[in-house]
Design a protein around this motif. Structure first.
Motif, PDB file in Angstrom:
ATOM      1  N   VAL A 182      60.623   3.663 -80.640  1.00 50.63           N
ATOM      2  CA  VAL A 182      60.834   3.155 -81.993  1.00 50.63           C
ATOM      3  C   VAL A 182      61.810   4.091 -82.691  1.00 50.63           C
ATOM      4  O   VAL A 182      61.569   5.302 -82.772  1.00 50.63           O
ATOM      5  CB  VAL A 182      59.501   3.094 -82.779  1.00 50.63           C
ATOM      6  N   ARG A 183      62.906   3.520 -83.137  1.00 53.74           N
ATOM      7  CA  ARG A 183      63.932   4.330 -83.800  1.00 53.74           C
ATOM      8  C   ARG A 183      63.742   4.199 -85.305  1.00 53.74           C
ATOM      9  O   ARG A 183      63.703   3.094 -85.835  1.00 53.74           O
ATOM     10  CB  ARG A 183      65.308   3.799 -83.385  1.00 53.74           C
ATOM     11  N   ILE A 184      63.628   5.342 -85.988  1.00 53.98           N
ATOM     12  CA  ILE A 184      63.419   5.348 -87.438  1.00 53.98           C
ATOM     13  C   ILE A 184      64.747   5.687 -88.118  1.00 53.98           C
ATOM     14  O   ILE A 184      65.519   6.507 -87.615  1.00 53.98           O
ATOM     15  CB  ILE A 184      62.338   6.392 -87.823  1.00 53.98           C
ATOM     16  N   ASP A 185      64.974   5.065 -89.293  1.00 56.77           N
ATOM     17  CA  ASP A 185      66.300   5.200 -89.905  1.00 56.77           C
ATOM     18  C   ASP A 185      66.589   6.593 -90.456  1.00 56.77           C
ATOM     19  O   ASP A 185      67.737   7.042 -90.419  1.00 56.77           O
ATOM     20  CB  ASP A 185      66.517   4.114 -90.975  1.00 56.77           C
ATOM     21  N   GLU A 186      65.557   7.271 -91.008  1.00 53.99           N
ATOM     22  CA  GLU A 186      65.850   8.596 -91.567  1.00 53.99           C
ATOM     23  C   GLU A 186      64.833   9.620 -91.078  1.00 53.99           C
ATOM     24  O   GLU A 186      63.655   9.309 -90.927  1.00 53.99           O
ATOM     25  CB  GLU A 186      65.785   8.533 -93.105  1.00 53.99           C
ATOM     26  N   PRO A 187      65.272  10.841 -90.844  1.00 57.21           N
ATOM     27  CA  PRO A 187      64.354  11.870 -90.327  1.00 57.21           C
ATOM     28  C   PRO A 187      63.119  12.041 -91.209  1.00 57.21           C
ATOM     29  O   PRO A 187      62.020  12.260 -90.695  1.00 57.21           O
ATOM     30  CB  PRO A 187      65.204  13.147 -90.329  1.00 57.21           C
ATOM     31  N   ASP A 188      63.304  11.923 -92.538  1.00 58.37           N
ATOM     32  CA  ASP A 188      62.183  12.122 -93.458  1.00 58.37           C
ATOM     33  C   ASP A 188      61.073  11.098 -93.252  1.00 58.37           C
ATOM     34  O   ASP A 188      59.929  11.342 -93.610  1.00 58.37           O
ATOM     35  CB  ASP A 188      62.668  11.999 -94.912  1.00 58.37           C
ATOM     36  N   ARG A 189      61.450   9.936 -92.706  1.00 61.19           N
ATOM     37  CA  ARG A 189      60.463   8.868 -92.607  1.00 61.19           C
ATOM     38  C   ARG A 189      59.795   8.844 -91.239  1.00 61.19           C
ATOM     39  O   ARG A 189      58.934   7.990 -90.996  1.00 61.19           O
ATOM     40  CB  ARG A 189      61.135   7.531 -92.908  1.00 61.19           C
ATOM     41  N   VAL A 190      60.164   9.775 -90.375  1.00 64.62           N
ATOM     42  CA  VAL A 190      59.619   9.756 -89.013  1.00 64.62           C
ATOM     43  C   VAL A 190      58.114  10.009 -89.022  1.00 64.62           C
ATOM     44  O   VAL A 190      57.345   9.260 -88.409  1.00 64.62           O
ATOM     45  CB  VAL A 190      60.343  10.781 -88.115  1.00 64.62           C
ATOM     46  N   MET A 191      57.683  11.050 -89.734  1.00 62.70           N
ATOM     47  CA  MET A 191      56.266  11.396 -89.695  1.00 62.70           C
ATOM     48  C   MET A 191      55.385  10.314 -90.338  1.00 62.70           C
ATOM     49  O   MET A 191      54.368   9.935 -89.757  1.00 62.70           O
ATOM     50  CB  MET A 191      56.015  12.771 -90.343  1.00 62.70           C
ATOM     51  N   PRO A 192      55.772   9.765 -91.528  1.00 60.40           N
ATOM     52  CA  PRO A 192      54.964   8.652 -92.076  1.00 60.40           C
ATOM     53  C   PRO A 192      54.960   7.447 -91.131  1.00 60.40           C
ATOM     54  O   PRO A 192      53.911   6.799 -90.956  1.00 60.40           O
ATOM     55  CB  PRO A 192      55.672   8.306 -93.383  1.00 60.40           C
ATOM     56  N   ALA A 193      56.107   7.165 -90.523  1.00 57.77           N
ATOM     57  CA  ALA A 193      56.178   6.025 -89.613  1.00 57.77           C
ATOM     58  C   ALA A 193      55.239   6.241 -88.428  1.00 57.77           C
ATOM     59  O   ALA A 193      54.537   5.316 -87.997  1.00 57.77           O
ATOM     60  CB  ALA A 193      57.610   5.827 -89.132  1.00 57.77           C
ATOM     61  N   ALA A 194      55.205   7.459 -87.923  1.00 56.20           N
ATOM     62  CA  ALA A 194      54.330   7.768 -86.795  1.00 56.20           C
ATOM     63  C   ALA A 194      52.879   7.485 -87.176  1.00 56.20           C
ATOM     64  O   ALA A 194      52.109   6.903 -86.399  1.00 56.20           O
ATOM     65  CB  ALA A 194      54.503   9.224 -86.387  1.00 56.20           C
ATOM     66  N   GLN A 195      52.544   7.856 -88.401  1.00 52.12           N
ATOM     67  CA  GLN A 195      51.186   7.624 -88.904  1.00 52.12           C
ATOM     68  C   GLN A 195      50.885   6.119 -88.953  1.00 52.12           C
ATOM     69  O   GLN A 195      49.828   5.658 -88.507  1.00 52.12           O
ATOM     70  CB  GLN A 195      51.092   8.256 -90.314  1.00 52.12           C
ATOM     71  N   ALA A 196      51.853   5.363 -89.486  1.00 49.19           N
ATOM     72  CA  ALA A 196      51.672   3.914 -89.617  1.00 49.19           C
ATOM     73  C   ALA A 196      51.545   3.259 -88.241  1.00 49.19           C
ATOM     74  O   ALA A 196      50.703   2.375 -88.034  1.00 49.19           O
ATOM     75  CB  ALA A 196      52.852   3.326 -90.388  1.00 49.19           C
ATOM     76  N   ILE A 197      52.389   3.704 -87.302  1.00 49.37           N
ATOM     77  CA  ILE A 197      52.336   3.136 -85.947  1.00 49.37           C
ATOM     78  C   ILE A 197      50.978   3.416 -85.311  1.00 49.37           C
ATOM     79  O   ILE A 197      50.373   2.560 -84.669  1.00 49.37           O
ATOM     80  CB  ILE A 197      53.482   3.700 -85.089  1.00 49.37           C
ATOM     81  N   ARG A 198      50.474   4.602 -85.543  1.00 49.48           N
ATOM     82  CA  ARG A 198      49.169   4.961 -84.996  1.00 49.48           C
ATOM     83  C   ARG A 198      48.090   3.998 -85.514  1.00 49.48           C
ATOM     84  O   ARG A 198      47.221   3.553 -84.762  1.00 49.48           O
ATOM     85  CB  ARG A 198      48.833   6.404 -85.380  1.00 49.48           C
TER      86      ARG A 198
END
Ligand SMILES: Nc1ncnc2c1ncn2[C@@H]1O[C@H](COP(=O)(O)OP(=O)(O)O)[C@@H](O)[C@H]1O
Ligand SMILES: [Mg+2]
Lengths: 441, 238
Positions: free
Chosen positions: A268-284
């Protein structure tokens, strides 16, 4: 006040003479000077060498993580380790687990910042070129896989969207695999076989950085375990479904295994580095909702990177403490010797005072000696500290990195140590009463 | 007593006392010392052990300061100077010669002679020239790069004399300068002193050797910290 006038009155000429005088005094007791400087030598040398080794190790780790893509989140299907569910499934004879297309569509729909997803399915089986073969992995994926995973195309090209839509039997080999199957001939244009399916080779791609950093085979021509992970072939995901179906059969250790896995890996490619960790949480959260058992794993390179950085910070703190302690010990050694020297040279101090030396002249004289002692230790230490990583790199084949500031820092600290630990002996020398100093035996 | 000379005194002590606190008792190492020393004087300060000779030398040499009284050196009251200023005065106006030579062991003959010049900020070249000239004058022209341990006692004392002369001092102070030497070397040293005085230098020799009074032009005798007598040679001879 003393320091102010020191700066004003202390001309270069006097500095030069003081340095010469210091050299003479230190030379009078060569062995003692050498032994005293040793403390600093080892302190400085160990700081530089350890920094270089630490820096090299963490650089290597960080490089591997970065190659995974710091804006990526990598999901992989794994067999659930839960024993009860495994027993339940045994009756069906087909092991069904892992990520699904449903997961992907839900992630795309609900997780903010998802740029693109790269699904991949894997067939683990022997890959053949005529009589040469190797147990490798065949990955069905999408055309944008190389770009998203920072994998460069070494030769030829990657497959296109048209080839994916038309389920073309084309493949791209990893560099290690290409080398193994086509040791002498050009792979592009040739064909490879898996089970009963043939694929035309259209390109060669760099090895998976997570799989291996070395590429050479050992003496027997057999790839090591690390290398076998790098034996990888990439084909369109649609082609893979066509040829191998939904249920994958494998012949392993004398028995057939059948498993049904929709997707082996999703990036899963995230658009901005800042959003990687929240996205990881959401994916989990999405995966936890969709999967009753944990039949997937999640790799967040950015998280790994941060952890590696934190580990490095801790390492640096430990290193700094060791360095500080060794320099402290060296400094105490210097101070001890300088105090002895001052006592030993009491008469000389008295003579100099009688002949017109001011207190600050005496302070400067002894400080210069201490600084020269620690400075010489620092120079030797820097030389050793630069040599040791080179030797380690040469013989242990470990990456070492000498940051340009490390020798400078270590050397400055050695000089500062000299000043700090020289101050007390120097002022003690200067504070002596000239009459009593002259009477001293 | 001492007839005032034609010129201003180079040293003048007015009511100088030096007290040492020894436990409960106050030792008066010097008391009520009034003294004028004129340029060109050749003085021996004599007295038995414990009479205050060393104390006197320390004060005259600006190594110590009087507890009471004033000390003028070349018209400057040095009894109230700061430590730095005293160093400056010692380096500029005084030359020291000690009983045990007090050369710096790690330095050569020339370098030892240069020490006072170094603290006066004299340039390297100039101080080297002065040192070589003085070493030659005291007969050590061939031993410029020797270290003190390679020299005899008499030679070492000659280095010390050259060193005392290097800054062209107003007064040369010698403390038992011949005390560690055999009579031959001692005689040589005294010969150099005579010559220096003949050249116009002011010398003060501190000694317990009665024979010295025959050599110098003025003899000061100390007793229990006070000046017991102060005679010029004419008076002694008379
Ligand atoms: N630093 C000192 N502390 C206490 N008493 C001292 C000190 N220096 C000298 N004295 C005393 O002062 C007196 C004169 O001493 P000194 O000047 O050394 O005599 P001299 O050199 O003629 O033998 C002596 O009684 C001596 O004990
Ligand atoms: Mg004495």
């Amino acid at each position: 006040m003393i320091r102010h006038s020191l700066l004003r009155e202390f001309s270069l000429f006097r500095l030069k003479r003081s340095v010469l005088l210091g050299i003479k005094s230190l030379w009078m007791h060569r062995l003692r000077s050498l032994l005293t400087a040793m403390g600093i030598v080892f302190g400085v040398c160990s700081v530089i060498a350890m920094l270089a080794i630490g820096e090299g190790a963490s650089h290597e780790a960080q490089q591997q993580i970065k190659e995974l893509g710091s804006q990526n989140i990598i999901l992989r299907s794994v067999k659930a380790t839960d024993a009860t569910t495994a027993g339940e499934q045994e009756r069906s004879l087909i092991l069904e687990y892992g990520l699904t297309y449903r997961d992907i569509s839900q992630i795309q729909a609900t997780v903010p910042g998802v740029l693109v997803t790269i699904p991949a399915r894997e067939v683990k089986d022997f890959i053949w070129n005529e009589s040469r073969s190797i147990d490798g992995s065949t990955l069905g994926t999408v055309p944008w896989f190389p770009e998203m995973r920072n994998r460069s195309i070494v030769r030829g090209r990657f497959f296109t969207e048209i080839e994916m839509n038309t389920r073309a039997p084309v493949c791209v080999l990893s560099r290690s695999l290409a080398r193994h199957l086509f040791p002498l001939t050009e792979p592009i244009g040739d064909t490879v076989r898996i089970q009963t399916s043939y694929f035309r080779v259209i390109g060669v791609i760099a090895d998976d950085p997570a799989a291996s950093s070395a590429g050479e085979e050992d003496k027997n021509g057999k790839p090591s375990a690390k290398q076998s992970a790098a034996m990888e072939m990439l084909i369109p995901i649609s082609t893979l479904e066509d040829h191998f179906g939904e249920v994958l059969f494998k012949y392993r250790s004398g028995s057939f295994e059948a498993e049904k896995v929709e997707l082996h890996e999703v990036t899963v490619r995230i658009d901005e580095p800042d959003r990687v960790m929240p996205a990881a949480q959401a994916i989990r959260h999405v995966l936890e909702r969709n999967h009753k058992k944990v039949d997937y794993e999640m790799i967040v390179p950015l998280d790994l990177l941060r952890r590696a950085e934190r580990t490095k910070q801790i390492f640096n703190i430990v290193l700094g403490s060791i360095a500080a302690i060794s320099l402290l010990v060296g400094g105490i050694g210097i101070m001890n010797i300088m105090l002895a020297t001052v006592t030993e040279r009491t008469r000389e101090i008295g003579i100099r005072r009688a002949l017109g030396a001011k207190k600050k002249d005496i302070v400067v004289q002894f400080l210069i000696e201490t600084v020269m002692l620690s400075g010489a230790g620092g120079v030797i230490g820097v030389a050793l500290g630069l040599a040791i990583p080179l030797i380690i790199t040469h013989f242990a084949e470990m990456v070492t990195i000498i940051e340009f500031w490390a020798p400078a820092l270590a050397f400055s600290i050695s000089v500062i140590t000299g000043v700090l630990f020289g101050i007390y002996p120097a002022f003690r020398a200067a504070g002596m009463n000239p009459v009593e100093a002259l009477r001293h035996e | 007593m001492v007839s005032p000379s034609h010129s201003e005194p180079v040293i003048e002590l007015r009511g100088v006392e030096k007290h040492y606190q020894m436990g409960d008792t106050l030792v008066k190492a010097l008391q009520g010392v009034d003294l004028k020393i004129f340029p060109g004087d050749y003085i021996s300060i004599l007295g038995p052990s414990g009479c205050g000779k060393s104390t006197m030398l320390n004060i005259l040499g600006c190594l110590d300061q009087p507890s009471v009284g004033q000390y003028f050196l070349d018209g400057l009251d040095v009894s109230k100077l700061s430590d730095d200023d005293l160093s400056q005065v010692r380096g500029k106006k005084l030359g020291f010669i000690f009983q045990s030579y007090n050369l710096i062991q790690q330095l050569t003959v020339v370098e030892n002679i240069e020490v006072p010049l170094y603290y006066q900020g004299v340039s390297e070249k100039e101080s080297r020239d002065i040192a070589i000239e003085l070493a030659t004058r005291v007969g050590l022209g061939k031993r410029l790069d020797h270290r003190p341990t390679e020299l005899s006692g008499g030679q070492q004392q000659r280095v010390a004399i050259a060193r005392a002369l290097s800054n062209d001092p107003s007064v040369i102070l010698a403390d038992e300068a011949t005390g560690n030497l055999d009579s031959k070397s001692g005689g040589d040293i005294l010969g150099i002193f005579d010559q220096l005085n003949a050249d116009g230098k002011t010398l003060i020799l501190i000694t317990h050797d009665e024979g010295m009074s025959m050599r110098t032009s003025r003899t000061i005798r100390l007793k229990d910290g006070s000046i017991a007598s102060d005679k010029r040679r004419e008076e002694v001879a008379r």
